[in-house]
Design a protein around this motif. Structure first.
Motif, short mmCIF file in Angstrom:
data_model
loop_
_atom_site.label_atom_id
_atom_site.label_comp_id
_atom_site.label_asym_id
_atom_site.label_seq_id
_atom_site.Cartn_x
_atom_site.Cartn_y
_atom_site.Cartn_z
N ARG A 37 0.87 -1.18 0.00
CA ARG A 37 0.00 0.00 0.00
C ARG A 37 0.91 1.22 0.00
NH1 ARG A 37 -5.30 -0.24 1.54
NH2 ARG A 37 -5.13 1.71 2.71
N VAL A 38 0.71 2.09 -0.98
CA VAL A 38 1.61 3.23 -1.15
C VAL A 38 0.83 4.52 -1.04
CG1 VAL A 38 3.24 4.36 -2.70
CG2 VAL A 38 3.10 1.86 -2.65
N ASP A 39 1.28 5.38 -0.14
CA ASP A 39 0.72 6.72 0.01
C ASP A 39 1.61 7.71 -0.74
OD1 ASP A 39 -1.57 6.30 1.60
OD2 ASP A 39 -0.30 6.00 3.35
N ARG A 58 -2.50 11.81 -4.05
CA ARG A 58 -3.05 10.66 -4.79
C ARG A 58 -3.72 9.70 -3.82
NH1 ARG A 58 -1.13 10.03 -9.98
NH2 ARG A 58 0.51 11.50 -10.59
N PRO A 59 -4.72 8.96 -4.30
CA PRO A 59 -5.33 7.94 -3.43
C PRO A 59 -4.33 6.84 -3.13
CG PRO A 59 -6.15 7.75 -5.69
CD PRO A 59 -5.36 9.02 -5.63
N VAL A 60 -4.55 6.11 -2.05
CA VAL A 60 -3.66 5.01 -1.69
C VAL A 60 -3.65 3.98 -2.82
CG1 VAL A 60 -3.24 3.13 -0.07
CG2 VAL A 60 -4.04 5.33 0.77
N GLN A 104 -0.70 2.79 -10.73
CA GLN A 104 0.11 2.40 -9.59
C GLN A 104 1.55 2.87 -9.76
OE1 GLN A 104 -0.33 -1.83 -9.63
NE2 GLN A 104 -2.51 -1.78 -9.11
N LEU A 105 2.06 2.75 -10.98
CA LEU A 105 3.43 3.14 -11.24
C LEU A 105 3.65 4.62 -10.96
CD1 LEU A 105 5.73 1.93 -14.00
CD2 LEU A 105 5.32 4.37 -13.91
N ASP A 106 2.68 5.46 -11.31
CA ASP A 106 2.81 6.89 -11.05
C ASP A 106 2.90 7.16 -9.55
OD1 ASP A 106 2.72 7.48 -13.74
OD2 ASP A 106 0.56 7.88 -13.77
N ALA A 107 2.10 6.45 -8.76
CA ALA A 107 2.12 6.64 -7.31
C ALA A 107 3.45 6.18 -6.71
CB ALA A 107 0.96 5.89 -6.67
N VAL A 108 3.96 5.03 -7.19
CA VAL A 108 5.23 4.51 -6.68
C VAL A 108 6.37 5.45 -7.03
CG1 VAL A 108 6.91 2.65 -6.89
CG2 VAL A 108 4.49 2.11 -6.72
#
Length: 373
Positions: free
Chosen positions: A37-39, A43-45, A100-104
């Motif tokens: 789980r990435v904050d 951005r949303p989790v 997901q990649l953008d958030a990571v």
């Protein structure tokens, strides 16, 4: 492979068979974080199935794993849904992994790079992206994917993780930083760092952060568990356990003496509940107080139940009996079985049976039972 599983006891867990297979295909140069789980700011989790970091090549990959009810007929790039056999259209996982990649990327730039890679240009951070689904095969039509790849076999995915290079590799800053970086990534992805992984990272035995008393206690428990396993093996070798060894032929008994010999009353056979309880108790021998250890003990116990022919009655295997045997061993420290397993017990039992290559089925009139034979 160094595996860092989710620290959330309620999170989904990857298949044990998949984890074992990845361990065979990947060496310790690859750090694998599962069910992350990435904050990221603004951005949303983000829920990440797998994040891989090859520390030797300095490459990173975000991977979405999908299990579909039918074979994938067509896998398209972003902007269109995937088609399954039978005509069913499903959400495009390429689009999911792109978000997901953008958030990571944002989380790594803000939290990890400044502390552990201060000389690395954040704008050069490159992450690979992939989708893995066992329902993808050689007949699947895979459209040209611009920013990622689709895999239907773990060896193919593992080969890319192992060999890919990057024009801007993110290499470890030094051997001394391995543990610190691993802990920082675990904090970012909300995963844990198991003791065996710390050992393989080269953590000194007398590290200041180690609770010596706790570690000694764990060692004693592990020794006790080995003694239990050794006892089982000795019984199996002597023919005392029909599940592990064929009974040895017995010599003919000598002729009875003239005196009357009192017959020995045979021991009563164990009930289903007693056999179930024995498997669970044996599997919990030497288990420490962590949720992960409890979950692994339940997996071991359920595997023993599946292998016990005397628990496959006409009504199948009783999940309720298994739950009754396991609940008291986890209730005090962890609460319910579903909390430890991350899902309802019956669903978990079915998934474990499927992962073992069995085909669990419902039993008419027995909603809590399943049949696998």
């Amino acid at each position: 492979m160094l595996h860092f599983p989710s620290a959330n006891s309620a999170a989904h867990r990857p298949s044990l068979r998949d984890v074992a297979r990845l361990g065979e295909l990947l060496n310790d140069d690859v750090w694998a974080f599962s069910n992350c789980r990435v904050d990221a700011p603004g951005r949303p989790v983000a829920e990440i199935d797998w994040f891989f970091y090859n520390v030797r090549h300095g490459t990173l990959m975000v991977s979405e794993w999908k299990g579909f009810p039918h074979r994938v007929v067509s896998a398209t790039d972003t902007g269109a849904r995937w088609q399954l056999e039978g005509g069913l259209l499903v959400a495009n996982p390429i689009e999911q992994v792109s978000k997901q990649l953008d958030a990571v990327r944002l989380a790594l730039r803000n939290g990890i790079l400044p502390q552990y890679f201060p000389d690395f240009d954040p704008r050069q951070l490159l992450l690979m992206q992939s989708v893995y689904s066992p329902q993808v095969d050689e007949r699947t039509e895979i459209e040209r994917i611009r920013w990622g790849k689709v895999y239907g076999s773990l060896p193919d995915l593992a080969a890319v993780i192992s060999t890919s290079t990057s024009p801007a590799p993110l290499h470890l800053p030094g051997a001394d930083a391995r543990l610190g970086l691993a802990k920082a990534l675990c904090a970012l992805f909300r995963t844990s760092c198991p003791a065996d992984v710390k050992a393989r990272l080269g953590v000194p035995k007398h590290d200041a952060g180690v609770d010596v008393v706790q570690r000694i206690s764990e060692i004693h428990r592990q020794i006790a568990a080995l003694h239990v396993e050794l006892a089982d093996l000795l019984l199996a070798g002597a023919g005392g356990n029909s599940r592990h060894a064929e009974p040895k032929p017995q010599p003919e008994p000598p002729a009875p003496a003239a005196a009357v010999v009192k017959a020995t009353k045979p021991a009563p056979a164990l009930t289903e509940q007693q056999r179930m309880h024995a498997h669970v108790v044996r599997s919990f021998q030497g288990v420490n107080g962590s949720v992960d250890a409890a979950a692994r003990a339940l997996e071991k116990a359920w595997a023993a139940v599946l292998a016990d022919p005397l628990l496959h009655g006409a009504a199948g295997i009783s999940v309720t009996s298994f739950g009754s045997a396991g609940s008291p061993l986890v209730k005090e420290k962890h609460g319910s079985l579903s909390k430890v397993l991350g899902m309802q017990l019956r669903k978990w039992c079915i998934l474990q049976a499927e992962a073992a290559g069995l085909k669990p089925r419902d039993v008419a009139g027995k909603p809590s039972n399943i049949r696998v034979r």
